[in-house]
Scaffold this active site. Structure first.
Site, PDB file in Angstrom:
ATOM      1  N   GLY A   1     100.883  25.316  84.664  1.00 30.90           N
ATOM      2  CA  GLY A   1     102.123  24.756  85.176  1.00 30.90           C
ATOM      3  C   GLY A   1     103.178  25.812  85.416  1.00 30.90           C
ATOM      4  N   ASP A   2     104.348  25.364  85.870  1.00 29.93           N
ATOM      5  CA  ASP A   2     105.489  26.225  86.156  1.00 29.93           C
ATOM      6  C   ASP A   2     106.481  26.096  85.012  1.00 29.93           C
ATOM      7  OD1 ASP A   2     107.684  27.581  87.077  1.00 29.93           O
ATOM      8  OD2 ASP A   2     108.109  26.206  88.739  1.00 29.93           O
TER       9      ASP A   2
ATOM     10  N   HIS B   1     112.357  38.967  78.532  1.00 25.86           N
ATOM     11  CA  HIS B   1     112.799  40.267  79.062  1.00 25.86           C
ATOM     12  C   HIS B   1     112.362  40.492  80.508  1.00 25.86           C
ATOM     13  CE1 HIS B   1     109.037  42.871  77.821  1.00 25.86           C
ATOM     14  NE2 HIS B   1     108.691  41.772  78.449  1.00 25.86           N
TER      15      HIS B   1
END
Length: 366
Positions: A247-248, A267
């Site tokens: 998924g996103d 980061h």
């Protein structure tokens, strides 16, 4: 286990922020040594690329023999080895042979925690040209990678298989030591379901599930990563307790777990995108859930810290950032999350223990 709220890492007592640094004996020599550091880095990178440590591990060798085995020029090889001996990567014996040192042994390909992939990456055509364009990034605030290659780093890796393989191997180089440090310094006994967000091949998640038999794990990653991770879970006998979901992560994250992990994820992103990701995670968290952000924490002003150079690396390549404890607090507050504790580990990474702002009992007292 070292635990703290204030973001301090380690037990040293540095001078207060803003106080002048102690004078150096020879400022000119010190600065020149810093300037020559680029040559040292390239020497180590070339040694890694030529697998010199692997060859010297077999037996001490003369430069001519090593040149023959690596298909290099003999005189140039001697000059490279001489320079490496000057920085204690190898040692030149009285008989003219070179032998490996403890430092150089970390460039072997067959040792746990090998730095060979990292050295190869730093000196590669993927990383070295962008470092040379740091000035562009400082002047514009934009990633030098896009300036050099005409596309984002993620786009480049998706279309260049060799670069992608080198990048992935370098990212895995620290994995064993980092996973051990995390498990040794955080107790997952209270967790039932752990979701590892953008957890790569799932090495950390697998180690947690393996150590804690009652825990079930969910790896949330891109589709091309989850396919490989599922096979790895099955191969390790964890297929029935670890699942990989594609998924996103900026849109939705599997909800309802009591522990979420983000290891070396934030980061990669600027503050806007990092805040968006944290808000997505907050939406998935129940009130009792914990978010563990496993990351570098930049030390206070004027303190030596490799993370301050790693921060520039993230800026040059991805427009990302390493952050201070206070910067993390600001990001978290914008996502209705709260930093409860910072746990230092023997690795460069710390564990930031976070909960939802509404559920944190300390919120009512502050």
């Amino acid at each position: 286990m070292t635990s703290e709220l204030g973001g301090r890492q380690g037990s040293s007592s540095p001078a207060p922020a803003g106080s002048p640094a102690a004078p150096v004996a020879n400022p000119r020599q010190q600065l020149f040594s810093l300037l020559m550091g680029c040559y040292a880095a390239q020497c180590v990178a070339v040694a890694a690329d030529l697998r010199i440590a692997d060859h010297l591990h077999e037996a001490p060798q003369r430069p001519s023999d090593l040149a023959h085995r690596t298909q290099c020029d003999a005189r140039a090889m001697h000059r490279l080895l001489r320079a490496l001996a000057g920085i204690e990567v190898c040692h030149e014996r009285d008989d003219g042979c070179f032998e490996l040192t403890a430092t150089g042994a970390l460039l072997r390909s067959d040792v746990p925690g090998s730095l060979q992939p990292i050295a190869r990456l730093i000196g590669s055509d993927l990383q070295w040209p962008t470092l040379g364009k740091l000035g562009h990034t400082v002047r514009t605030g934009q990633p030098a990678f896009e300036h050099v290659f005409g596309m984002s780093m993620w786009e480049y890796l998706a279309t260049h298989a060799d670069a992608h393989a080198l990048f992935q191997s370098s990212m895995s180089a620290f994995s064993t030591a980092e996973v051990r440090a995390i498990l040794d310094n955080y107790d997952f006994s209270d967790a039932i379901t752990v979701v590892d967000v953008a957890g790569g091949q799932g090495n950390l998640l697998a180690a947690i599930v393996d150590k804690y038999p009652h825990v079930e794990g969910i790896l949330f990653e891109r589709p091309e990563v989850t396919r490989e991770a599922r096979d790895q879970f099955v191969a390790n006998g964890l297929g029935h307790r670890c699942q990989a979901i594609a998924g996103d992560m900026f849109s939705t994250i599997p909800p309802g777990a009591d522990c979420y992990l983000m290891k070396s994820v934030l980061h990669n992103w600027d503050d806007e995108r990092a805040t968006q990701l944290l808000r997505t995670c907050r939406d998935a968290m129940v009130d009792r859930a914990t978010l563990l952000i496993i990351t570098r924490v930049v030390r206070p002003a004027n303190e030596p810290d490799v993370s301050k150079f790693q921060d520039l690396n993230m800026l040059i390549n991805l427009n990302g950032a390493e952050r201070t404890a206070d910067e993390f607090r600001g990001l978290l507050a914008n996502a209705d999350l709260r930093l409860d504790e910072i746990i230092a580990t023997p690795s460069p990474l710390s564990i930031l223990v976070c909960t939802s702002g509404a559920s944190n009992p300390r919120a009512a007292r502050d």
